[in-house]
Design a protein around this motif. Structure first.
Motif, PDB file in Angstrom:
ATOM      1  N   MET A 113       0.826  -1.265  -0.037  1.00 18.88           N
ATOM      2  CA  MET A 113      -0.009   0.123  -0.180  1.00 18.88           C
ATOM      3  C   MET A 113       0.904   1.174  -0.090  1.00 18.88           C
ATOM      4  SD  MET A 113      -2.961  -1.034  -0.224  1.00 18.88           S
ATOM      5  CE  MET A 113      -3.727   0.710  -0.169  1.00 18.88           C
ATOM      6  N   GLN A 114       2.230   1.065   0.486  1.00 15.29           N
ATOM      7  CA  GLN A 114       2.821   2.370   0.594  1.00 15.29           C
ATOM      8  C   GLN A 114       3.380   2.739  -0.730  1.00 15.29           C
ATOM      9  OE1 GLN A 114       5.389   1.148   3.973  1.00 15.29           O
ATOM     10  NE2 GLN A 114       4.191   2.198   5.466  1.00 15.29           N
ATOM     11  N   GLY A 115       3.728   1.747  -1.404  1.00 12.96           N
ATOM     12  CA  GLY A 115       4.112   1.843  -2.976  1.00 12.96           C
ATOM     13  C   GLY A 115       3.039   2.346  -3.869  1.00 12.96           C
ATOM     14  N   ILE A 116       1.865   1.969  -3.559  1.00  9.31           N
ATOM     15  CA  ILE A 116       0.662   2.452  -4.379  1.00  9.31           C
ATOM     16  C   ILE A 116       0.369   3.781  -3.810  1.00  9.31           C
ATOM     17  CG2 ILE A 116      -1.935   2.419  -4.491  1.00  9.31           C
ATOM     18  CD1 ILE A 116      -1.671  -0.588  -4.257  1.00  9.31           C
ATOM     19  N   SER A 117       0.594   4.350  -2.425  1.00 11.36           N
ATOM     20  CA  SER A 117       0.465   5.544  -2.020  1.00 11.36           C
ATOM     21  C   SER A 117       1.475   6.524  -2.672  1.00 11.36           C
ATOM     22  CB  SER A 117       0.141   5.412  -0.607  1.00 11.36           C
ATOM     23  OG  SER A 117      -0.772   4.640  -0.094  1.00 11.36           O
ATOM     24  N   ALA A 118       2.617   6.190  -2.517  1.00 11.64           N
ATOM     25  CA  ALA A 118       3.806   7.079  -2.767  1.00 11.64           C
ATOM     26  C   ALA A 118       3.697   7.429  -4.259  1.00 11.64           C
ATOM     27  CB  ALA A 118       5.140   6.475  -2.632  1.00 11.64           C
ATOM     28  N   SER A 119       3.151   6.503  -5.258  1.00 14.62           N
ATOM     29  CA  SER A 119       3.123   6.740  -6.654  1.00 14.62           C
ATOM     30  C   SER A 119       1.754   7.636  -6.870  1.00 14.62           C
ATOM     31  CB  SER A 119       2.880   5.371  -7.249  1.00 14.62           C
ATOM     32  OG  SER A 119       3.164   5.386  -8.778  1.00 14.62           O
ATOM     33  N   ALA A 120       0.751   7.447  -6.268  1.00 16.76           N
ATOM     34  CA  ALA A 120      -0.502   8.119  -6.249  1.00 16.76           C
ATOM     35  C   ALA A 120      -0.061   9.558  -5.852  1.00 16.76           C
ATOM     36  CB  ALA A 120      -1.572   7.565  -5.306  1.00 16.76           C
ATOM     37  N   ALA A 121       0.648   9.708  -4.940  1.00 12.22           N
ATOM     38  CA  ALA A 121       1.005  11.000  -4.251  1.00 12.22           C
ATOM     39  C   ALA A 121       1.902  11.619  -5.320  1.00 12.22           C
ATOM     40  CB  ALA A 121       1.848  10.851  -2.896  1.00 12.22           C
ATOM     41  N   ASP A 122       2.630  10.873  -6.181  1.00 15.04           N
ATOM     42  CA  ASP A 122       3.593  11.835  -7.110  1.00 15.04           C
ATOM     43  C   ASP A 122       2.593  12.546  -8.290  1.00 15.04           C
ATOM     44  OD1 ASP A 122       5.918  10.996  -6.147  1.00 15.04           O
ATOM     45  OD2 ASP A 122       6.173   9.108  -7.384  1.00 15.04           O
ATOM     46  N   TYR A 123       1.127  11.939  -8.315  1.00 13.90           N
ATOM     47  CA  TYR A 123       0.461  12.620  -9.263  1.00 13.90           C
ATOM     48  C   TYR A 123      -0.600  13.497  -8.344  1.00 13.90           C
ATOM     49  CZ  TYR A 123       2.233   9.029 -12.681  1.00 13.90           C
ATOM     50  OH  TYR A 123       2.956   8.496 -13.417  1.00 13.90           O
ATOM     51  N   GLN A 124      -0.401  13.523  -7.208  1.00 17.95           N
ATOM     52  CA  GLN A 124      -1.537  14.403  -6.446  1.00 17.95           C
ATOM     53  C   GLN A 124      -2.740  13.597  -6.400  1.00 17.95           C
ATOM     54  OE1 GLN A 124       0.443  17.240  -8.438  1.00 17.95           O
ATOM     55  NE2 GLN A 124       1.936  16.588  -7.056  1.00 17.95           N
ATOM     56  N   MET A 125      -2.798  12.286  -6.537  1.00 16.06           N
ATOM     57  CA  MET A 125      -4.120  11.587  -6.631  1.00 16.06           C
ATOM     58  C   MET A 125      -4.590  11.182  -5.165  1.00 16.06           C
ATOM     59  SD  MET A 125      -3.151   8.647  -9.320  1.00 16.06           S
ATOM     60  CE  MET A 125      -4.935   8.025  -9.825  1.00 16.06           C
ATOM     61  N   ILE A 126      -5.627  11.192  -4.893  1.00 15.62           N
ATOM     62  CA  ILE A 126      -6.236  10.938  -3.622  1.00 15.62           C
ATOM     63  C   ILE A 126      -6.866   9.419  -3.623  1.00 15.62           C
ATOM     64  CG2 ILE A 126      -8.031  11.581  -2.157  1.00 15.62           C
ATOM     65  CD1 ILE A 126      -7.531  14.403  -2.863  1.00 15.62           C
ATOM     66  N   ILE A 127      -6.529   8.572  -2.563  1.00 16.97           N
ATOM     67  CA  ILE A 127      -7.312   7.286  -2.298  1.00 16.97           C
ATOM     68  C   ILE A 127      -8.646   7.434  -1.786  1.00 16.97           C
ATOM     69  CG2 ILE A 127      -6.992   5.062  -1.249  1.00 16.97           C
ATOM     70  CD1 ILE A 127      -3.984   5.275  -1.585  1.00 16.97           C
ATOM     71  N   ILE A 128      -9.495   7.187  -2.536  1.00 20.01           N
ATOM     72  CA  ILE A 128     -10.746   7.688  -2.024  1.00 20.01           C
ATOM     73  C   ILE A 128     -11.625   6.342  -1.540  1.00 20.01           C
ATOM     74  CG2 ILE A 128     -11.198   9.619  -3.352  1.00 20.01           C
ATOM     75  CD1 ILE A 128     -12.936   7.775  -5.448  1.00 20.01           C
TER      76      ILE A 128
END
Lengths: 326, 326
Positions: B104-119
């Motif tokens: 999940m940290q890998g997913i979150s870090a990559s999402a954060a690079d795009y300023q994406m939000i996990i909803i």
């Protein structure tokens, strides 16, 4: 680590607020501001062979149908109408083509019942076991979504349908008994309460709602926590499923997961109005709606016995255990 | 049965048109009319241990990151900006808590690079192997989505980046060789071409686009089929990845999956204008954009050799095989 602890830790990793996002993690669906006076609802559910279903118990078509209904139930729990579905399916290479198609036929048939449209997905092979992830998209009148967080002290607690049949049916399958076909059907062929959820939203009386997918008491616990209140449920009021040999016990009714009934709270000041609306609706909705408790100051959920004592529950519902402790 | 045949049969089961739905099954994302002059893009991808990744080759964090990039690539392929993500994760009960968190940290870090939000998402246990399903939601200026179906006779075919590094890296991991770290990184840590996709959409010159996730020739085949045209690619123009020992061969560049580059067509009448825009953009985008062929009347994709002959490819890309034949 327990599933909800895992989710909590993951949620802490990232920001959760954005323009147009009315609700992120923490409810049955995420909610976006849409256009034309509607909001969008979206939810993803994963289903794993051997955890969520046993291929030996049910036909592929029934399993597909059941997964779709479980996903749709998240839309129902917000008061929405299901519109679109995306299916990610990982198919073991030992499975026959016809079985693989049958899973999708079950999903498609159930989606068609709701006039939903399959708008995409992903199809891959799996080394071990069938895995499904179903993303559902629904809509609801702008601002009419019902959240877990809306319960207030003085509200009244209700539940749709009768509870415990699903766990009773699962128990019959696990112990390979005969009879109890209604309970087995209740487990294998659940139906999401879409019409009821939409009607409850339309009444304007409901302050919070959740679907009973992890067991009544556990799911009400999510409402209590999200709303910052306590809930008192009267054990004598809980509608218990009737089997061939009488009603299921209260513990089964409280802990039975995958019921897909709706638990909700009604504004105390609007409860009389809500009760006046009920008789006409019940015939159309085709299931009872039962008053089971009240919202109080405090936290957590208490089940009160008729003698005033508190019922002690061994099991409040189902939660996945994530990972081995180090 | 081959994956695309399975998808075709499933698609035939249900209606696919609805109000507000600009594109359903059949492209990288489904597209909805949004509000405020934006459209919504949505896509789901499934990832299965032993099929999409080998836990022995990569860290949990790298695997999580890689799956998020693959999902985001579908948004890039339509010219959109990734905004939100939902993750369904099924975790084997033999896995440590720290490994489960690391995915999940890998997913979150990559999402954060795009300023994406996990909803939202779903967390469950798995009896066998890790399974991830990632649903991404993006947006794009209303009407600016780039589809597979837009290529027209006379258009020019282009591709971003250089091709073949991903397959070369996979081969290094499979054969347990040393060296070739850049190729291994290319396979393990791909990056979706989000900025490039958005820029290509903004030029107003691009008529169709797809991401190279299943191999250049197979993916261009999807463009040809959806657009009802033929594509001729010049083998000498295909940008081949440079390894320690020289360039990968043309077959590798044509068939390498999971490149996450973008293949697209430019309107023949606007190609001069497009080429004038290129020099300023290339520095910012950080990768080459190469003209590799043209759109012709007909069907399918042909790779033409410098001598005018047709290159025969053993393998055009990757497709999952679904189900045992009866």
């Amino acid at each position: 680590m327990q599933e909800f602890e895992f989710i909590h830790r993951v949620t802490d990793m990232l920001p959760s607020q954005a323009e147009g996002l009315l609700c992120g993690i923490g409810d049955d669906c995420a909610v976006f501001a849409g256009n034309g006076g509607r909001d969008w609802l979206i939810s993803t559910d994963g289903f794993t062979e051997g955890v969520h279903f046993q291929a030996a118990w049910a036909s592929p078509s029934d399993i597909g149908r059941r997964c779709l209904e479980a996903a749709v139930s998240d839309i129902a729990a917000m008061g929405g109408r299901p519109r679109y579905v995306m299916v990610s399916i990982s198919i073991p290479n030992t499975m026959s083509e016809s079985d693989a198609m049958a899973y999708m036929q079950g999903i498609s048939a159930s989606a068609a019942d709701y006039q939903m449209i399959i708008i995409g997905g992903d199809t891959t092979t799996s080394k071990q076991g069938l895995h499904l992830a179903i993303t559902v998209i629904g809509d609801v009148r702008h601002g009419a979504s019902l959240y877990r967080r809306g319960a207030r002290v003085g509200d009244v607690v209700y539940v749709t349908g009768v509870l415990g049949g699903s766990m009773a049916g699962l128990n019959v399958l696990e112990t390979k008994r005969t009879g109890y076909q209604e309970e087995v059907n209740r487990f294998l062929r659940p139906t999401a309460r879409v019409a009821s959820g939409a009607w409850l939203s339309d009444t304007g009386c409901v302050t919070s709602m959740i679907d009973v997918s992890d067991g009544l008491i556990q799911d009400l616990g999510h409402v209590a926590k999200a709303s910052g209140v306590g809930l008192v449920v009267e054990s004598g009021s809980i509608p218990c499923w009737q089997t061939e040999k009488g009603a299921v016990n209260i513990e089964t009714a409280c802990a039975s997961g995958e019921e897909y009934e709706l638990a909700f709270t009604v504004d105390g000041l609007r409860d009389s109005a809500f009760q006046r609306l009920l008789p006409a609706a019940l015939g159309q909705l085709g299931h009872p709606i039962t008053r089971i408790g009240q919202v109080v100051a405090g936290s957590g959920v208490i089940v009160r016995k008729p003698d005033g004592g508190v019922l002690s529950l061994d099991k409040s519902g189902y939660a996945h255990c994530i990972g081995k402790s180090a």
